[in-house]
Design an enzyme around this catalytic site. Structure first.
Site: not given
Ligand code: EPZ
Length: 421
Positions: A23-24, A117, A122, A306, A398
């Site tokens: 995804k990233n 967030c 952020r 993560d 997500r």
């Protein structure tokens, strides 16, 4: 009606899981389509909520997107807007990545500040400082960043105040079509940065040094189209590797590689994992207890922030104790109270959490708070005695493609259920 993920815990996961594209990596790669008026085709793109969100944003800018399975072809030949609106950016911080390409190619970009967030403030100051070094003006008006460069961007030497994945990606893309040479220092070194540099170079850019702390870019007038395969998702890989360990199972993960997880492999081996390398992935299992291992999250190649929540779930059942220190985000322990509801023994002291292993976790209703916290709760539920139900599944959707199907194929009893009230 709200939906929860219901898991009947206590079953070892055994079998094979194919890892999806990262995804990233897919997110910045899709944004790179703004740097050319020719089609950019990406393969191995995961079908995730964030990918659909960035597609929606790019289409709002005038990009055409064709989707065929995990292949996406994007064409920015006719851009009709250079504004990324708040109601979209607030759902996904990575939207800020359109700032660099838009101001580099069109001399104007209006992008809503992402806002805070769950993980913390952020900030985007490094993104803006870098663009200003390349000749853009950046003003803040009514919550929007307005970046202007009517004469285009020029190369610059810029050192980042803090190692930032997004700022590295934003500035690499902007510099790829700026006039002259740009040298970026103290940049992020993640595999996703290398993947983006490889794609930009396939599009005709000249980006050198990706994967090190200094990247040099020789600007070219405009990029061409290309076809590029997204690298495997190292965070999904790490999460399912931990799933094998926490359930005392035996998993073979394919379409991936341990090369993307240097520190994670070392840490999991200390915790008791046994790895067997395969040609397109690896096997992971254990034949003894989980040992407590201390971890500090760091920029790549350090232990990925993560994977902090999934690793904490594993340490929840370790023999002994583990100190986990989060150095990247100021508020990334929201999964602690949820794991505690499942019987984990965790004490938070500032940026560190002390986990004392318990014999087993117990199923409970819990709530997801961010993408990676949600997978941590899934792993805890898979290992727990009894049933777990996880709410706020939009966080999970997500970041993890076909999660239930991948787990069910390995023996997990997991299903999505609507609940009333
Ligand atoms: C990327 O976020 C990832 N997201 C995050 O993954 C990941 O946790 C993070 O990198 C760190 O590895 C994507 O790639 C889409 P940063 P990003 O800029 O780029 C501070 C997930 O779960 N900072 O590297 O937003 C920032 O506040 C997500 O997939 C500034 O102060 O992260 C943070 O403390 C969550 N000013 C630190 O740097 C800036 O201008 C690292 O942030 C930029 C960042």
């Amino acid at each position: 009606m709200p939906t929860v993920l219901r898991i009947q815990g206590g079953r070892p996961l055994k079998g094979t899981i194919e890892i999806s594209g990262a995804k990233n990596s897919a997110l910045p790669l899709m944004v790179a389509s703004l740097l050319t008026d020719k089609p950019l085709t990406l393969t191995n793109v995961p079908d995730l909520a964030d990918i659909r969100t960035i597609t929606q944003l790019l289409e709002m800018l005038g990009v055409t997107a064709q989707v065929e399975g995990n292949i996406r072809t994007l064409n920015a030949a006719h851009i009709t807007s250079t504004t990324a609106p708040y109601d979209l950016v607030k759902t996904m911080r990575a939207s800020v990545l359109v700032l660099g390409p838009l101001v580099a190619r069109y001399g104007l970009a209006k992008v809503s500040l992402p806002g805070g967030c769950a993980l913390g403030a952020r900030a985007v100051d490094v993104h803006l400082e870098g663009l200003q070094a390349m000749g853009a003006t950046c003003e803040l008006e009514e919550g929007y960043i307005i970046a202007r460069a009517p004469k285009g961007l020029h190369g610059a030497h810029f050192t980042m105040r803090v190692v930032s994945v997004g700022a590295t990606e934003n500035l690499m893309m902007a510099a790829s079509i700026a006039k002259g040479q740009t040298v970026l220092r103290n940049v992020a070194r993640e595999p996703e940065i290398i993947d983006l540099a490889n794609c930009l170079n396939a599009m005709g850019a000249n980006v050198q040094g990706a994967g090190t702390d200094t990247i040099t870019i020789e600007g070219v007038p405009l990029l061409n189209g290309a076809t590029h395969k997204v690298i495997p998702d190292r965070l999904e890989t790490g999460s399912y590797a931990i799933a094998a360990l926490i359930t005392e199972g035996d998993l073979t993960l394919t379409n991936t590689s341990l090369e993307y997880l240097p520190m994670v492999r070392e840490t999991l081996e200390k915790a008791g994992a046994i790895f067997e390398d395969h040609k397109d992935g690896f096997r992971i299992y254990r034949n003894g207890p989980i040992h407590g291992v201390d971890v500090m999250t760091e920029p790549y190649p350090g232990f990925a922030t993560d994977l902090q929540a999934p690793f904490m779930a594993l340490m929840g059942i370790c023999e002994g104790a583990s100190m986990i220190t989060e150095t990247i985000f100021e508020n990334r322990f929201m999964h602690v109270p949820e794991l505690s509801r499942m019987g984990a023994n965790i004490q938070v002291h500032g940026a560190s959490a002390m986990i004392r292993g318990v014999k087993h976790l117990s199923g409970a209703p819990v709530m997801a708070t961010d993408i990676r916290a949600s997978i941590g709760l899934v792993l805890a539920g898979l290992a727990a005695h009894g049933d777990t139900s996880i709410s706020r599944l939009y966080h999970l959707d997500r970041g993890y493609e076909n999660l239930e199907a991948k787990l069910q194929a390995c023996g997990a009893v997991v299903e999505r259920c609507k609940i009333d009230g």
